[in-house]
Design an enzyme around this catalytic site. Structure first.
Site, PDB file in Angstrom:
ATOM      1  CG  ASN A 105      -1.808   1.160   1.367  1.00 32.25           C
ATOM      2  OD1 ASN A 105      -1.350   2.298   1.443  1.00 32.25           O
ATOM      3  ND2 ASN A 105      -3.105   0.909   1.394  1.00 32.25           N
ATOM      4  CB  CYS A 136      -4.334   8.546   5.033  1.00 34.22           C
ATOM      5  SG  CYS A 136      -3.776   8.886   6.718  1.00 34.22           S
ATOM      6  N   GLY A 223     -13.749  -0.921  12.730  1.00 37.46           N
ATOM      7  CA  GLY A 223     -14.382  -1.996  13.505  1.00 37.46           C
ATOM      8  C   GLY A 223     -15.845  -2.152  13.124  1.00 37.46           C
ATOM      9  N   GLY A 249     -14.377  -3.343   6.187  1.00 40.40           N
ATOM     10  CA  GLY A 249     -14.976  -2.416   7.136  1.00 40.40           C
ATOM     11  C   GLY A 249     -15.770  -3.210   8.167  1.00 40.40           C
TER      12      GLY A 249
END
Ligand code: DHB
Length: 309
Positions: A105, A136, A223, A249
């Protein structure tokens, strides 16, 4: 007599990669892999996506940079990483001896940064594909600014694709009005696939100290709390582009993974769950096979996009 059926076939392909199963581990949640190899045989995974690499090493943001909220983990790591050259020299030798695809990445603050990191990875044996982090939430410049503007997303995709030999996967931000438009931009730029989603922008506040918990104020939420957002995004994106979608996700169980595949993802990744249980992705794989056996799906391809309104 019970009907004896063959075990479900987990093999599939994604963006030109041959996978023994569709379960990846997500960028930033698995380091460079080595620490996890003490817990299980990493060849069981579909593939490993490593933490974002930048041109120069980065120490990341000052702590506190991770906080647990009532519903999800919030982080503002700030792209801490060893830098692309140290990755190639010190981390890739371990990873490349695995039999699974390794996806690097990349992140940057300028178009040139992204291009240069891509260039250095293009000829690196053992890098099967590259994932572009244009989402990001935790750096001042670059990062998300490319992921929220279709024009910039298309341009950075096109420029990195040009220097690569490997397939390019563009990781999409959920922090936009129309995620499908960004996915289309990535496709126009030549992306071989998209991943959806990166973290959701959030905030934790300490009422007694009267200030945000993270030093940067905001951070990325991840989470199970974000699973409904991610499923919606995968569903929307899969209907807007022809290239395959990597869904992630909040995946914790095999049935979670099945939901993403049914929504239109061709493969999935386990992220935050790796922090709670190092073997989380292995459990997702085993449970996905059990779900398929129970519900009569013989192959992954049969699941992909099979949900209807
Ligand atoms: C970081 C990067 C991400 O892409 C993300 O979703 C969360 C955190 C980071 O390193 O700060």
């Amino acid at each position: 007599m019970p009907v004896v059926t063959a075990a479900p076939d987990l093999r599939t392909t994604f963006a030109g990669l041959e996978l023994s199963c569709p379960v990846f581990v997500a960028s930033g949640t698995f380091g460079y892999g080595e620490a996890f190899s003490r817990h299980y045989d990493l060849n069981e995974l579909g593939g490993i996506i490593v933490k974002s690499l930048t041109r120069e090493p980065r120490e990341g943001n000052a702590p506190p940079r991770i906080v647990e909220t009532a519903s999800g983990m919030l982080n503002s790591i700030g792209l801490q990483n060893v830098g692309v050259d140290a990755f190639i020299k010190e981390k890739l030798p371990f990873l490349r001896q695995l039999r699974i695809p390794i996806i690097a990445n990349i992140a940057g603050t300028t178009m040139e940064d992204y291009e240069e990191v891509g260039r250095r990875l293009a000829d690196s044996a053992g890098v099967a594909a590259v994932e572009l982090n244009i989402s990001c939430p935790n750096v001042k410049r670059g990062g998300m600014e490319f992921g929220v503007d279709p024009g910039l997303a298309e341009e950075v995709t096109r420029r990195v694709k040009k220097v690569l030999r490997q397939p390019l996967i563009v990781k999409l931000s959920p922090n936009v009005t129309d995620i499908g438009a960004i996915a289309e931009a990535a496709e126009r730029g030549g992306a071989n696939a998209v991943s959806a989603i990166n973290t959701v922008l959030g905030m934790a506040l300490d009422a007694r100290k009267r200030r945000p918990v993270l030093t940067t104020g905001f951070g990325g939420l991840s989470g199970p709390a974000i699973k409904p957002v991610a499923l919606r995004c995968v569903w929307q994106v899969a209907r807007r582009v022809k290239i395959p979608v990597l869904g992630l996700g909040g995946i914790v169980t095999g049935e979670d993974a099945a939901e993403f595949l049914l929504a239109g993802a061709s493969a999935v990744a386990v992220g935050t769950a790796n922090f709670l249980e190092p073997t989380a992705a292995l459990k997702v794989k085993t449970e996905l096979a059990a779900f398929m056996a129970e519900t009569g799906f013989a192959s992954i391809r049969d699941l992909v996009g099979a949900a209807r309104v």
